[in-house]
Design an enzyme around this catalytic site. Sequence first.
Site, PDB file in Angstrom:
ATOM      1  N   ASP A  44       5.884  -1.864   8.985  1.00  0.00           N
ATOM      2  CA  ASP A  44       5.300  -0.699   8.336  1.00  0.00           C
ATOM      3  C   ASP A  44       6.347  -0.175   7.357  1.00  0.00           C
ATOM      4  O   ASP A  44       7.470   0.161   7.771  1.00  0.00           O
ATOM      5  CB  ASP A  44       4.966   0.344   9.420  1.00  0.00           C
ATOM      6  CG  ASP A  44       4.289   1.580   8.858  1.00  0.00           C
ATOM      7  OD1 ASP A  44       4.500   1.901   7.666  1.00  0.00           O
ATOM      8  OD2 ASP A  44       3.566   2.233   9.616  1.00  0.00           O
ATOM      9  N   VAL A  45       6.001  -0.101   6.086  1.00  0.00           N
ATOM     10  CA  VAL A  45       7.008   0.294   5.086  1.00  0.00           C
ATOM     11  C   VAL A  45       7.503   1.735   5.278  1.00  0.00           C
ATOM     12  O   VAL A  45       8.532   2.114   4.723  1.00  0.00           O
ATOM     13  CB  VAL A  45       6.517   0.120   3.621  1.00  0.00           C
ATOM     14  CG1 VAL A  45       6.272  -1.339   3.292  1.00  0.00           C
ATOM     15  CG2 VAL A  45       5.297   0.984   3.321  1.00  0.00           C
ATOM     16  N   ASN A  50       4.179  -3.762  -3.687  1.00  0.00           N
ATOM     17  CA  ASN A  50       2.734  -3.712  -3.907  1.00  0.00           C
ATOM     18  C   ASN A  50       1.994  -2.954  -2.797  1.00  0.00           C
ATOM     19  O   ASN A  50       0.881  -2.485  -3.022  1.00  0.00           O
ATOM     20  CB  ASN A  50       2.228  -5.166  -4.018  1.00  0.00           C
ATOM     21  CG  ASN A  50       0.733  -5.275  -3.863  1.00  0.00           C
ATOM     22  OD1 ASN A  50      -0.026  -4.949  -4.771  1.00  0.00           O
ATOM     23  ND2 ASN A  50       0.283  -5.717  -2.680  1.00  0.00           N
ATOM     24  N   SER A  61      -0.561   2.572 -10.778  1.00  0.00           N
ATOM     25  CA  SER A  61      -2.016   2.696 -10.971  1.00  0.00           C
ATOM     26  C   SER A  61      -2.315   3.471 -12.240  1.00  0.00           C
ATOM     27  O   SER A  61      -1.545   4.357 -12.642  1.00  0.00           O
ATOM     28  CB  SER A  61      -2.641   3.446  -9.795  1.00  0.00           C
ATOM     29  OG  SER A  61      -3.979   3.791 -10.098  1.00  0.00           O
ATOM     30  N   TYR A  86      -2.578  10.502  -4.548  1.00  0.00           N
ATOM     31  CA  TYR A  86      -2.337   9.119  -5.005  1.00  0.00           C
ATOM     32  C   TYR A  86      -1.703   9.100  -6.395  1.00  0.00           C
ATOM     33  O   TYR A  86      -0.752   8.353  -6.652  1.00  0.00           O
ATOM     34  CB  TYR A  86      -3.678   8.382  -5.001  1.00  0.00           C
ATOM     35  CG  TYR A  86      -3.655   6.925  -5.359  1.00  0.00           C
ATOM     36  CD1 TYR A  86      -3.122   5.974  -4.491  1.00  0.00           C
ATOM     37  CD2 TYR A  86      -4.207   6.476  -6.567  1.00  0.00           C
ATOM     38  CE1 TYR A  86      -3.137   4.620  -4.817  1.00  0.00           C
ATOM     39  CE2 TYR A  86      -4.230   5.121  -6.885  1.00  0.00           C
ATOM     40  CZ  TYR A  86      -3.696   4.197  -6.014  1.00  0.00           C
ATOM     41  OH  TYR A  86      -3.714   2.860  -6.337  1.00  0.00           O
TER      42      TYR A  86
HETATM   43  P1  NDP Z   1      -5.464  -3.721  -0.279  1.00  0.00           P
HETATM   44  O1  NDP Z   1      -5.997  -2.582   0.522  1.00  0.00           O
HETATM   45  O2  NDP Z   1      -6.214  -5.011  -0.359  1.00  0.00           O
HETATM   46  O3  NDP Z   1      -3.956  -4.021   0.171  1.00  0.00           O
HETATM   47  C1  NDP Z   1      -3.067  -3.002   0.501  1.00  0.00           C
HETATM   48  C2  NDP Z   1      -1.857  -3.643   1.129  1.00  0.00           C
HETATM   49  O4  NDP Z   1      -0.902  -2.620   1.476  1.00  0.00           O
HETATM   50  C3  NDP Z   1      -2.193  -4.389   2.427  1.00  0.00           C
HETATM   51  O5  NDP Z   1      -1.515  -5.617   2.410  1.00  0.00           O
HETATM   52  C4  NDP Z   1      -1.653  -3.483   3.521  1.00  0.00           C
HETATM   53  O6  NDP Z   1      -1.179  -4.184   4.653  1.00  0.00           O
HETATM   54  C5  NDP Z   1      -0.469  -2.851   2.793  1.00  0.00           C
HETATM   55  N1  NDP Z   1      -0.099  -1.607   3.454  1.00  0.00           N
HETATM   56  C6  NDP Z   1      -0.849  -0.485   3.567  1.00  0.00           C
HETATM   57  N2  NDP Z   1      -0.177   0.435   4.295  1.00  0.00           N
HETATM   58  C7  NDP Z   1       1.014  -0.124   4.638  1.00  0.00           C
HETATM   59  C8  NDP Z   1       2.135   0.309   5.389  1.00  0.00           C
HETATM   60  N3  NDP Z   1       2.191   1.529   5.954  1.00  0.00           N
HETATM   61  N4  NDP Z   1       3.179  -0.541   5.542  1.00  0.00           N
HETATM   62  C9  NDP Z   1       3.140  -1.752   5.002  1.00  0.00           C
HETATM   63  N5  NDP Z   1       2.109  -2.243   4.281  1.00  0.00           N
HETATM   64  C10 NDP Z   1       1.060  -1.427   4.099  1.00  0.00           C
HETATM   65  O7  NDP Z   1      -5.260  -3.108  -1.738  1.00  0.00           O
HETATM   66  P2  NDP Z   1      -5.059  -3.764  -3.170  1.00  0.00           P
HETATM   67  O8  NDP Z   1      -4.639  -5.175  -3.069  1.00  0.00           O
HETATM   68  O9  NDP Z   1      -6.233  -3.405  -3.976  1.00  0.00           O
HETATM   69  O10 NDP Z   1      -3.841  -2.860  -3.711  1.00  0.00           O
HETATM   70  C11 NDP Z   1      -2.519  -3.325  -3.847  1.00  0.00           C
HETATM   71  C12 NDP Z   1      -1.760  -2.304  -4.677  1.00  0.00           C
HETATM   72  O11 NDP Z   1      -2.395  -2.142  -5.938  1.00  0.00           O
HETATM   73  C13 NDP Z   1      -1.693  -0.908  -4.042  1.00  0.00           C
HETATM   74  O12 NDP Z   1      -0.416  -0.368  -4.247  1.00  0.00           O
HETATM   75  C14 NDP Z   1      -2.725  -0.130  -4.822  1.00  0.00           C
HETATM   76  O13 NDP Z   1      -2.435   1.245  -4.863  1.00  0.00           O
HETATM   77  C15 NDP Z   1      -2.607  -0.771  -6.200  1.00  0.00           C
HETATM   78  N6  NDP Z   1      -3.777  -0.611  -7.040  1.00  0.00           N
HETATM   79  C16 NDP Z   1      -4.987  -1.173  -6.694  1.00  0.00           C
HETATM   80  C17 NDP Z   1      -6.075  -1.016  -7.528  1.00  0.00           C
HETATM   81  C18 NDP Z   1      -7.409  -1.609  -7.210  1.00  0.00           C
HETATM   82  O14 NDP Z   1      -8.380  -1.291  -7.957  1.00  0.00           O
HETATM   83  N7  NDP Z   1      -7.564  -2.443  -6.218  1.00  0.00           N
HETATM   84  C19 NDP Z   1      -5.984  -0.234  -8.755  1.00  0.00           C
HETATM   85  C20 NDP Z   1      -4.676   0.304  -9.019  1.00  0.00           C
HETATM   86  C21 NDP Z   1      -3.626   0.105  -8.193  1.00  0.00           C
HETATM   87  P3  NDP Z   1      -2.126  -4.602   5.928  1.00  0.00           P
HETATM   88  O15 NDP Z   1      -3.493  -4.866   5.369  1.00  0.00           O
HETATM   89  O16 NDP Z   1      -1.447  -5.824   6.445  1.00  0.00           O
HETATM   90  O17 NDP Z   1      -2.087  -3.465   6.886  1.00  0.00           O
END
Ligand code: NDP
Length: 239
Positions: free
Chosen positions: A59-60, A85, A137, A150
């Site tokens: 967990d980050v 990311n 974002s 956010y």
């Molecule tokens: P997803 O929800 O598919 O992925 C989010 C990732 O973050 C997952 O791998 C999750 O891990 C990880 N994560 C969440 N909380 C924690 C935590 N506490 N510790 C460690 N890891 C964590 O989202 P996206 O792929 O869409 O998004 C990726 C990035 O892009 C994010 O930063 C998001 O803000 C940004 N973004 C996305 C957009 C979109 O339209 N999709 C637009 C703009 C920005 P796990 O699932 O293993 O728990």
Amino acid sequence: MKHALVTGGSGGIGAAVCRRLAADGCHVYIHANRGLPAAQTLADAICAGGGSAEALAFDVTDSRAVAEVLTRLVENQPIQILVNNAGIHDDAVFPGMRAEQWHRVLDVCVNGFFNVTQPLMLPMIRSRWGRIINVSSVAALTGNRGQVNYSAAKGALNSATRSLAQEVASRGITVNAVAPGIIDTPMSESAFDAQAIARMVPMKRAGTPAEVADLIGFLASMQAGYITGQIISINGGII
Ligand code: NDP
């Protein structure tokens, strides 16, 4: 072979970035939080295709757990490509936003950036080459109703990107952020339907994780050595 760490590699954009960096010849640490099985499946697929990858989880927001894992990872070789990311959103209009919604989003997006990046810096600096790419974002640039937490978190990430870039530029390390618009992943599915996308995006479609990964792959490459301190939008023309 350069070592790369992609946080949130179990998610939509992160998985595409892992595939791209592995295809570019990196050994990729695919990070997950709750989704370790997804990260492991991706690592197995990359290895089966002749690439090099392994899955890991923390967990980050848990600085001690992060430091424990990262210290072990850099024992023999620095991580020279870091893609911050991992991120969450938890939307509510501001008058109705609960304190825990505010704190949790900042904790993951901003404190998570600190917890992961800081322990990797000295080994990266000693190696005199590095790439740090933070996933921000469009919400940080334009603002977005219901996303005060956010957009504040991603705005902080943009500012940290610019300052860190200045600190480490002379060491061969670049620090940039990419600011995606609406990208087709589970995160955006719940927030935007097809009509909303057609209304908001001049290109009338969501972006794909692979398109974001291509940009990040370029920023991580040797060719991008003179680009630093930038926030680069990838959003189909939103702004
Ligand atoms: P997803 O929800 O598919 O992925 C989010 C990732 O973050 C997952 O791998 C999750 O891990 C990880 N994560 C969440 N909380 C924690 C935590 N506490 N510790 C460690 N890891 C964590 O989202 P996206 O792929 O869409 O998004 C990726 C990035 O892009 C994010 O930063 C998001 O803000 C940004 N973004 C996305 C957009 C979109 O339209 N999709 C637009 C703009 C920005 P796990 O699932 O293993 O728990």
